[in-house]
Design a protein around this motif. Structure first.
Motif, PDB file in Angstrom:
ATOM      1  N   PRO A 168     -55.615  38.575 -60.041  1.00  0.00           N
ATOM      2  CA  PRO A 168     -54.603  37.564 -60.342  1.00  0.00           C
ATOM      3  C   PRO A 168     -53.314  37.852 -59.560  1.00  0.00           C
ATOM      4  N   GLY A 169     -52.751  36.828 -58.932  1.00  0.00           N
ATOM      5  CA  GLY A 169     -51.528  36.989 -58.157  1.00  0.00           C
ATOM      6  C   GLY A 169     -51.743  37.546 -56.764  1.00  0.00           C
ATOM      7  N   GLY A 170     -52.994  37.855 -56.423  1.00  0.00           N
ATOM      8  CA  GLY A 170     -53.300  38.384 -55.099  1.00  0.00           C
ATOM      9  C   GLY A 170     -53.457  37.272 -54.084  1.00  0.00           C
ATOM     10  N   VAL A 171     -53.826  37.637 -52.876  1.00  0.00           N
ATOM     11  CA  VAL A 171     -54.091  36.649 -51.838  1.00  0.00           C
ATOM     12  C   VAL A 171     -55.278  35.790 -52.270  1.00  0.00           C
ATOM     13  N   ALA A 172     -55.145  34.491 -52.065  1.00  0.00           N
ATOM     14  CA  ALA A 172     -56.205  33.553 -52.439  1.00  0.00           C
ATOM     15  C   ALA A 172     -56.529  32.648 -51.258  1.00  0.00           C
ATOM     16  N   VAL A 173     -57.773  32.200 -51.197  1.00  0.00           N
ATOM     17  CA  VAL A 173     -58.206  31.233 -50.193  1.00  0.00           C
ATOM     18  C   VAL A 173     -57.973  29.849 -50.786  1.00  0.00           C
ATOM     19  N   ALA A 174     -56.988  29.125 -50.235  1.00  0.00           N
ATOM     20  CA  ALA A 174     -56.614  27.820 -50.764  1.00  0.00           C
ATOM     21  C   ALA A 174     -57.423  26.681 -50.155  1.00  0.00           C
ATOM     22  N   ALA A 175     -57.872  26.849 -48.913  1.00  0.00           N
ATOM     23  CA  ALA A 175     -58.651  25.813 -48.224  1.00  0.00           C
ATOM     24  C   ALA A 175     -59.434  26.475 -47.104  1.00  0.00           C
ATOM     25  N   THR A 176     -60.542  25.836 -46.709  1.00  0.00           N
ATOM     26  CA  THR A 176     -61.352  26.361 -45.609  1.00  0.00           C
ATOM     27  C   THR A 176     -61.689  25.257 -44.626  1.00  0.00           C
ATOM     28  N   LEU A 177     -62.062  25.675 -43.426  1.00  0.00           N
ATOM     29  CA  LEU A 177     -62.479  24.763 -42.360  1.00  0.00           C
ATOM     30  C   LEU A 177     -63.697  25.369 -41.689  1.00  0.00           C
ATOM     31  N   THR A 178     -64.713  24.560 -41.460  1.00  0.00           N
ATOM     32  CA  THR A 178     -65.879  25.002 -40.703  1.00  0.00           C
ATOM     33  C   THR A 178     -66.155  23.968 -39.628  1.00  0.00           C
ATOM     34  N   ALA A 179     -66.174  24.409 -38.383  1.00  0.00           N
ATOM     35  CA  ALA A 179     -66.488  23.555 -37.238  1.00  0.00           C
ATOM     36  C   ALA A 179     -67.654  24.221 -36.506  1.00  0.00           C
ATOM     37  N   PRO A 180     -68.243  23.569 -35.488  1.00  0.00           N
ATOM     38  CA  PRO A 180     -69.419  24.144 -34.837  1.00  0.00           C
ATOM     39  C   PRO A 180     -69.250  25.579 -34.329  1.00  0.00           C
ATOM     40  N   GLY A 181     -68.074  25.967 -33.843  1.00  0.00           N
ATOM     41  CA  GLY A 181     -67.880  27.318 -33.327  1.00  0.00           C
ATOM     42  C   GLY A 181     -66.668  28.028 -33.883  1.00  0.00           C
ATOM     43  N   LEU A 182     -66.085  27.486 -34.966  1.00  0.00           N
ATOM     44  CA  LEU A 182     -64.826  27.990 -35.491  1.00  0.00           C
ATOM     45  C   LEU A 182     -64.828  27.922 -37.008  1.00  0.00           C
TER      46      LEU A 182
END
Length: 93
Positions: free
Chosen positions: A40-54
């Motif tokens: 709790p209160g640590g770094v969190a992943v708020a959003a992600t992106l996936t593309a063909p090579g990235l």
């Protein structure tokens, strides 16, 4: 090994370019981001992106003076699996 710096109030985008001489015609079929320690209160992943090579993630939060490991695990279109990890230190910037 590089350590990336992040302000606790910032929402910062981080990306991994998997295509840079690595994919050999394959693409990213799946991507999973995780943060250690997960607290709790640590770094969190708020959003992600996936593309063909990235792949990318928007990281938020974190406790001042703490170091977090952020790992991106991918599955490629040819069935191979791999992961990359970055170290992230949180401090006022």
């Amino acid at each position: 090994m590089a350590i990336f710096l992040k302000d606790p109030a910032a929402a910062i985008d981080y990306a991994i370019d998997w295509a840079a001489g690595y994919l050999d015609g394959a693409t990213i079929a799946g991507s999973d981001w995780r943060v250690t320690p997960d607290q709790p209160g640590g770094v969190a992943v708020a959003a992600t992106l996936t593309a063909p090579g990235l792949t990318g993630a928007t990281l938020t939060g974190g406790g001042r003076g703490r170091v977090y490991r952020v790992t991106n695990a991918v599955t490629l279109s040819d069935g191979r699996h791999d992961e990359r990890t970055l170290d992230l230190r949180v401090e006022d910037r």
